[in-house]
Design an enzyme around this catalytic site. Structure first.
Site, short mmCIF file in Angstrom:
data_model
loop_
_atom_site.label_atom_id
_atom_site.label_comp_id
_atom_site.label_asym_id
_atom_site.label_seq_id
_atom_site.Cartn_x
_atom_site.Cartn_y
_atom_site.Cartn_z
CE LYS A 151 -10.87 0.32 -6.36
NZ LYS A 151 -9.54 0.65 -5.80
CE LYS A 259 -5.23 5.00 -2.44
NZ LYS A 259 -5.93 5.26 -3.69
MG MG Z 1 -5.47 1.96 -6.42
#
Ligand code: MG
Length: 336
Positions: A151, A259
Protein backbone atom coordinates in the site's frame (compact mmCIF):
# COMPACT_ATOMS: atom_id res chain seq x y z
CA UNK A 1 -39.79 -21.28 0.43
CA UNK A 2 -36.60 -20.19 2.19
CA UNK A 3 -35.98 -18.69 5.61
CA UNK A 4 -33.26 -16.23 6.54
CA UNK A 5 -31.35 -15.68 9.79
CA UNK A 6 -28.35 -13.38 10.08
CA UNK A 7 -25.67 -12.56 12.66
CA UNK A 8 -23.21 -9.66 12.77
CA UNK A 9 -19.47 -10.22 13.08
CA UNK A 10 -16.43 -8.11 13.88
CA UNK A 11 -12.89 -9.33 13.15
CA UNK A 12 -10.11 -7.18 14.62
CA UNK A 13 -6.93 -6.90 12.57
CA UNK A 14 -3.69 -7.76 14.37
CA UNK A 15 -2.74 -4.17 13.69
CA UNK A 16 -5.09 -1.58 12.17
CA UNK A 17 -4.77 -1.79 8.38
CA UNK A 18 -3.21 1.42 7.08
CA UNK A 19 -4.37 2.60 3.64
CA UNK A 20 -4.96 5.94 1.94
CA UNK A 21 -8.56 5.62 3.22
CA UNK A 22 -7.19 5.82 6.79
CA UNK A 23 -6.77 3.38 9.67
CA UNK A 24 -9.11 0.39 9.72
CA UNK A 25 -9.23 -1.45 13.10
CA UNK A 26 -11.67 -4.31 12.36
CA UNK A 27 -13.60 -5.89 9.52
CA UNK A 28 -17.35 -5.96 10.18
CA UNK A 29 -20.16 -7.61 8.28
CA UNK A 30 -23.07 -10.05 8.45
CA UNK A 31 -23.21 -13.82 8.04
CA UNK A 32 -26.47 -15.05 6.49
CA UNK A 33 -27.95 -18.48 7.10
CA UNK A 34 -30.63 -19.74 4.73
CA UNK A 35 -32.77 -22.78 5.47
CA UNK A 36 -34.99 -24.43 2.89
CA UNK A 37 -38.16 -26.47 3.50
CA UNK A 38 -36.22 -29.72 3.94
CA UNK A 39 -34.13 -28.13 6.72
CA UNK A 40 -31.03 -27.81 4.55
CA UNK A 41 -28.89 -24.79 5.51
CA UNK A 42 -26.50 -22.73 3.42
CA UNK A 43 -24.50 -19.62 4.21
CA UNK A 44 -23.76 -16.24 2.69
CA UNK A 45 -21.88 -13.12 3.73
CA UNK A 46 -22.50 -9.40 3.41
CA UNK A 47 -19.17 -7.57 3.70
CA UNK A 48 -19.72 -3.94 2.67
CA UNK A 49 -16.90 -1.50 1.91
CA UNK A 50 -18.54 1.94 2.05
CA UNK A 51 -15.18 3.56 1.23
CA UNK A 52 -15.58 1.82 -2.15
CA UNK A 53 -19.09 3.21 -2.57
CA UNK A 54 -21.12 0.22 -1.36
CA UNK A 55 -23.95 0.31 1.14
CA UNK A 56 -22.96 0.74 4.79
CA UNK A 57 -23.20 -2.07 7.33
CA UNK A 58 -26.19 -0.28 8.95
CA UNK A 59 -27.98 -0.17 5.59
CA UNK A 60 -27.25 -3.86 4.99
CA UNK A 61 -28.53 -4.77 8.44
CA UNK A 62 -31.70 -2.71 7.94
CA UNK A 63 -32.22 -4.45 4.60
CA UNK A 64 -31.94 -7.90 6.21
CA UNK A 65 -34.31 -6.89 9.02
CA UNK A 66 -37.07 -5.92 6.58
CA UNK A 67 -36.51 -8.98 4.36
CA UNK A 68 -39.60 -11.31 4.42
CA UNK A 69 -39.40 -14.14 6.95
CA UNK A 70 -40.28 -16.64 4.23
CA UNK A 71 -39.37 -16.04 0.61
CA UNK A 72 -38.75 -17.63 -2.77
CA UNK A 73 -35.13 -17.80 -3.98
CA UNK A 74 -35.97 -15.86 -7.14
CA UNK A 75 -37.09 -12.86 -5.03
CA UNK A 76 -33.45 -11.97 -4.41
CA UNK A 77 -33.13 -10.84 -8.04
CA UNK A 78 -35.11 -7.74 -6.99
CA UNK A 79 -32.38 -6.59 -4.55
CA UNK A 80 -31.46 -3.04 -5.60
CA UNK A 81 -28.22 -2.11 -7.38
CA UNK A 82 -27.50 0.31 -4.51
CA UNK A 83 -26.97 -2.77 -2.27
CA UNK A 84 -24.17 -4.65 -4.11
CA UNK A 85 -22.80 -6.40 -1.00
CA UNK A 86 -26.35 -7.63 -0.18
CA UNK A 87 -26.77 -8.85 -3.78
CA UNK A 88 -23.59 -10.90 -3.41
CA UNK A 89 -24.42 -12.22 0.06
CA UNK A 90 -27.90 -13.44 -0.86
CA UNK A 91 -26.99 -14.82 -4.29
CA UNK A 92 -23.82 -16.60 -3.13
CA UNK A 93 -25.63 -17.95 -0.07
CA UNK A 94 -28.50 -19.40 -2.10
CA UNK A 95 -26.30 -20.83 -4.85
CA UNK A 96 -27.54 -24.26 -5.75
CA UNK A 97 -29.88 -24.61 -2.76
CA UNK A 98 -33.11 -25.45 -4.56
CA UNK A 99 -31.81 -28.11 -6.93
CA UNK A 100 -29.33 -29.69 -4.51
CA UNK A 101 -31.67 -29.97 -1.54
CA UNK A 102 -33.80 -32.57 -3.33
CA UNK A 103 -30.93 -35.05 -3.10
CA UNK A 104 -29.62 -34.33 0.39
CA UNK A 105 -30.62 -35.61 3.78
CA UNK A 106 -33.03 -33.31 5.59
CA UNK A 107 -31.96 -31.39 8.65
CA UNK A 108 -28.28 -31.30 7.63
CA UNK A 109 -26.01 -28.33 7.02
CA UNK A 110 -24.18 -28.45 3.74
CA UNK A 111 -20.43 -27.80 4.09
CA UNK A 112 -18.46 -25.78 1.55
CA UNK A 113 -18.46 -27.22 -1.94
CA UNK A 114 -15.14 -28.50 -3.21
CA UNK A 115 -12.69 -25.92 -4.55
CA UNK A 116 -9.44 -26.70 -6.34
CA UNK A 117 -6.59 -26.02 -3.89
CA UNK A 118 -4.85 -22.65 -4.30
CA UNK A 119 -1.07 -22.65 -4.57
CA UNK A 120 0.71 -19.67 -2.94
CA UNK A 121 2.16 -18.79 -6.35
CA UNK A 122 -1.42 -18.09 -7.51
CA UNK A 123 -2.06 -15.75 -4.57
CA UNK A 124 -0.75 -12.22 -4.01
CA UNK A 125 0.64 -11.68 -0.49
CA UNK A 126 -0.22 -8.39 1.22
CA UNK A 127 2.83 -6.65 2.71
CA UNK A 128 2.55 -4.32 5.69
CA UNK A 129 2.49 -0.62 4.83
CA UNK A 130 5.68 1.43 5.08
CA UNK A 131 9.12 0.28 6.22
CA UNK A 132 7.88 -3.01 7.71
CA UNK A 133 7.54 -4.35 4.14
CA UNK A 134 11.35 -4.44 3.86
CA UNK A 135 11.55 -7.39 6.26
CA UNK A 136 8.04 -8.88 5.99
CA UNK A 137 8.30 -10.05 2.35
CA UNK A 138 10.74 -12.86 3.15
CA UNK A 139 8.24 -14.86 5.24
CA UNK A 140 5.69 -14.71 2.40
CA UNK A 141 8.42 -15.63 -0.09
CA UNK A 142 9.30 -18.70 2.02
CA UNK A 143 5.64 -19.77 1.86
CA UNK A 144 5.81 -19.66 -1.93
CA UNK A 145 4.28 -16.28 -2.80
CA UNK A 146 5.88 -14.53 -5.77
CA UNK A 147 3.42 -11.63 -6.13
CA UNK A 148 3.22 -9.00 -3.39
CA UNK A 149 1.02 -5.99 -2.76
CA UNK A 150 2.28 -2.89 -1.00
CA UNK A 151 0.00 0.00 0.00
CA UNK A 152 1.29 3.47 -0.92
CA UNK A 153 -0.12 7.00 -0.73
CA UNK A 154 0.02 6.88 3.06
CA UNK A 155 3.27 8.75 3.94
CA UNK A 156 5.12 11.56 2.07
CA UNK A 157 5.85 10.58 -1.53
CA UNK A 158 9.64 11.11 -1.18
CA UNK A 159 9.72 8.77 1.85
CA UNK A 160 7.72 6.09 0.06
CA UNK A 161 9.76 6.34 -3.16
CA UNK A 162 12.99 5.83 -1.15
CA UNK A 163 11.46 2.75 0.55
CA UNK A 164 10.23 1.51 -2.83
CA UNK A 165 13.79 1.57 -4.24
CA UNK A 166 15.02 -0.47 -1.27
CA UNK A 167 12.10 -2.90 -1.55
CA UNK A 168 12.52 -3.64 -5.28
CA UNK A 169 16.27 -4.07 -4.74
CA UNK A 170 15.63 -6.57 -1.93
CA UNK A 171 12.95 -8.63 -3.74
CA UNK A 172 14.53 -11.59 -5.57
CA UNK A 173 13.66 -12.59 -9.12
CA UNK A 174 11.06 -13.57 -10.15
CA UNK A 175 8.86 -11.29 -8.09
CA UNK A 176 6.00 -9.07 -9.14
CA UNK A 177 5.09 -6.09 -6.99
CA UNK A 178 1.64 -4.49 -7.02
CA UNK A 179 1.53 -0.93 -5.69
CA UNK A 180 -1.90 0.06 -4.36
CA UNK A 181 -2.49 3.77 -3.78
CA UNK A 182 -6.21 3.42 -2.93
CA UNK A 183 -6.81 6.65 -4.85
CA UNK A 184 -4.48 8.57 -2.53
CA UNK A 185 -2.13 10.22 -5.07
CA UNK A 186 -2.25 13.58 -6.84
CA UNK A 187 -1.63 13.57 -10.62
CA UNK A 188 1.90 14.91 -9.99
CA UNK A 189 2.64 12.16 -7.45
CA UNK A 190 1.25 9.53 -9.81
CA UNK A 191 3.73 10.70 -12.48
CA UNK A 192 6.60 10.38 -9.95
CA UNK A 193 5.47 6.83 -9.13
CA UNK A 194 5.08 5.80 -12.77
CA UNK A 195 8.55 7.20 -13.54
CA UNK A 196 9.99 5.17 -10.64
CA UNK A 197 8.12 2.03 -11.77
CA UNK A 198 9.30 2.40 -15.38
CA UNK A 199 12.90 2.70 -14.13
CA UNK A 200 12.74 -0.80 -12.60
CA UNK A 201 11.11 -2.31 -15.66
CA UNK A 202 9.56 -5.71 -15.13
CA UNK A 203 9.49 -5.64 -11.33
CA UNK A 204 6.17 -3.82 -10.93
CA UNK A 205 3.11 -5.67 -12.18
CA UNK A 206 0.91 -2.56 -11.95
CA UNK A 207 0.14 0.65 -10.10
CA UNK A 208 -3.36 0.25 -8.65
CA UNK A 209 -5.87 3.10 -8.41
CA UNK A 210 -3.40 6.03 -8.29
CA UNK A 211 -6.15 8.68 -8.26
CA UNK A 212 -9.62 8.74 -6.71
CA UNK A 213 -12.40 7.40 -8.97
CA UNK A 214 -13.82 10.82 -9.88
CA UNK A 215 -10.45 11.95 -11.30
CA UNK A 216 -9.17 8.69 -12.77
CA UNK A 217 -10.73 8.35 -16.20
CA UNK A 218 -9.76 11.73 -17.66
CA UNK A 219 -6.25 11.42 -16.24
CA UNK A 220 -5.85 7.91 -17.64
CA UNK A 221 -6.60 9.05 -21.16
CA UNK A 222 -4.06 11.93 -20.98
CA UNK A 223 -1.05 11.20 -18.74
CA UNK A 224 -0.91 7.43 -18.33
CA UNK A 225 -0.13 6.51 -21.99
CA UNK A 226 3.33 8.13 -21.56
CA UNK A 227 4.39 5.25 -19.29
CA UNK A 228 4.94 1.54 -19.84
CA UNK A 229 3.94 0.43 -16.31
CA UNK A 230 0.40 -0.92 -16.30
CA UNK A 231 -2.35 0.83 -14.35
CA UNK A 232 -5.02 -1.13 -12.51
CA UNK A 233 -8.37 0.20 -11.35
CA UNK A 234 -10.07 -1.01 -8.18
CA UNK A 235 -12.20 1.65 -6.43
CA UNK A 236 -13.29 2.86 -9.92
CA UNK A 237 -14.85 -0.53 -10.72
CA UNK A 238 -16.25 -1.62 -7.36
CA UNK A 239 -19.55 -2.92 -8.80
CA UNK A 240 -20.39 -4.76 -12.03
CA UNK A 241 -22.37 -1.71 -13.10
CA UNK A 242 -19.26 0.50 -12.75
CA UNK A 243 -17.10 -2.15 -14.42
CA UNK A 244 -19.41 -2.16 -17.45
CA UNK A 245 -19.28 1.64 -17.72
CA UNK A 246 -15.49 1.97 -17.30
CA UNK A 247 -14.80 -0.90 -19.69
CA UNK A 248 -16.87 0.82 -22.37
CA UNK A 249 -14.57 3.82 -22.08
CA UNK A 250 -11.14 2.26 -21.47
CA UNK A 251 -11.38 -1.28 -22.80
CA UNK A 252 -8.21 -3.20 -22.04
CA UNK A 253 -6.00 -0.13 -21.52
CA UNK A 254 -6.06 -1.00 -17.79
CA UNK A 255 -6.19 -4.04 -15.52
CA UNK A 256 -9.45 -4.43 -13.59
CA UNK A 257 -9.30 -5.40 -9.91
CA UNK A 258 -12.66 -6.89 -8.96
CA UNK A 259 -13.79 -7.78 -5.45
CA UNK A 260 -16.72 -10.18 -5.96
CA UNK A 261 -17.98 -9.63 -2.39
CA UNK A 262 -18.90 -6.01 -3.22
CA UNK A 263 -19.48 -6.30 -6.97
CA UNK A 264 -23.16 -7.32 -6.88
CA UNK A 265 -24.76 -10.45 -8.32
CA UNK A 266 -22.04 -13.04 -9.13
CA UNK A 267 -23.91 -14.31 -12.20
CA UNK A 268 -23.89 -10.81 -13.69
CA UNK A 269 -20.12 -10.46 -13.16
CA UNK A 270 -19.51 -13.89 -14.68
CA UNK A 271 -21.72 -13.07 -17.63
CA UNK A 272 -19.95 -9.75 -18.32
CA UNK A 273 -16.50 -11.32 -18.06
CA UNK A 274 -17.53 -14.12 -20.42
CA UNK A 275 -18.73 -11.65 -23.03
CA UNK A 276 -15.70 -9.31 -22.88
CA UNK A 277 -11.97 -10.15 -22.91
CA UNK A 278 -11.19 -8.38 -19.63
CA UNK A 279 -7.81 -8.42 -17.95
CA UNK A 280 -9.00 -9.07 -14.40
CA UNK A 281 -7.54 -9.62 -10.95
CA UNK A 282 -10.01 -11.23 -8.56
CA UNK A 283 -9.48 -9.84 -5.10
CA UNK A 284 -10.59 -10.16 -1.50
CA UNK A 285 -12.67 -7.56 0.29
CA UNK A 286 -11.22 -8.97 3.54
CA UNK A 287 -14.32 -11.10 3.99
CA UNK A 288 -14.58 -14.20 6.23
CA UNK A 289 -14.13 -17.74 4.83
CA UNK A 290 -17.87 -17.76 3.96
CA UNK A 291 -17.63 -14.91 1.45
CA UNK A 292 -14.12 -15.90 0.48
CA UNK A 293 -15.24 -19.35 -0.58
CA UNK A 294 -17.95 -17.89 -2.81
CA UNK A 295 -15.53 -15.32 -4.29
CA UNK A 296 -12.91 -18.00 -5.02
CA UNK A 297 -15.56 -20.20 -6.58
CA UNK A 298 -16.36 -17.32 -8.93
CA UNK A 299 -12.64 -16.81 -9.68
CA UNK A 300 -12.34 -20.44 -10.70
CA UNK A 301 -15.42 -20.12 -12.93
CA UNK A 302 -13.80 -17.08 -14.59
CA UNK A 303 -10.52 -18.92 -15.16
CA UNK A 304 -12.47 -21.86 -16.58
CA UNK A 305 -14.12 -19.37 -18.94
CA UNK A 306 -10.69 -18.34 -20.28
CA UNK A 307 -10.01 -15.15 -18.27
CA UNK A 308 -6.19 -14.71 -18.08
CA UNK A 309 -4.82 -15.98 -14.78
CA UNK A 310 -3.27 -13.26 -12.62
CA UNK A 311 -2.42 -13.93 -8.96
CA UNK A 312 -5.51 -13.63 -6.77
CA UNK A 313 -5.62 -10.80 -4.24
CA UNK A 314 -6.47 -13.18 -1.37
CA UNK A 315 -3.27 -13.44 0.67
CA UNK A 316 -4.77 -11.87 3.77
CA UNK A 317 -5.38 -14.61 6.36
CA UNK A 318 -2.39 -13.64 8.51
CA UNK A 319 -3.90 -10.18 9.10
CA UNK A 320 -6.58 -11.29 11.56
CA UNK A 321 -6.31 -12.08 15.27
CA UNK A 322 -8.87 -14.92 15.19
CA UNK A 323 -8.61 -18.48 13.85
CA UNK A 324 -11.63 -18.22 11.57
CA UNK A 325 -9.65 -19.15 8.48
CA UNK A 326 -9.43 -22.68 9.90
CA UNK A 327 -13.22 -22.97 10.47
CA UNK A 328 -15.94 -24.22 8.18
CA UNK A 329 -19.07 -22.13 7.78
CA UNK A 330 -21.12 -24.09 10.32
CA UNK A 331 -18.45 -23.68 13.02
CA UNK A 332 -18.05 -20.03 12.11
CA UNK A 333 -21.81 -19.42 12.44
CA UNK A 334 -21.85 -21.14 15.84
CA UNK A 335 -19.00 -18.85 16.96
CA UNK A 336 -21.06 -15.69 16.43
MG1 MG B 1 -6.95 -1.82 -4.15
Amino acid sequence: MMQLAFRPYGRPFRQPLHTAHGLWPQREGLILRFVDESGQASFGEIAPLPQFGTETLAQARAFCQQWPKRFLAKQILAIAETLPACQFGFAAGLRGVSHESANSASGSERPYGRLAALAPIDVCGLLPTGQAALTAWSMLWERGHRTFKWKIGVAAVETELALFQRLVTALPEPTQLRLDANGGLTPAEAVLWLTACDSVAGKVEFLEQPLPPDRSLDWLSTAAPDFTTAIALDESVATVHQLEQVYQRLGNAVVYVVKPAIAGFPHRLLDFCQRHPLDVVISSALETPVGRHAALHLAQQLWAAGIPKRALGFGVGQWFVDDWDTLDEVALWQNL
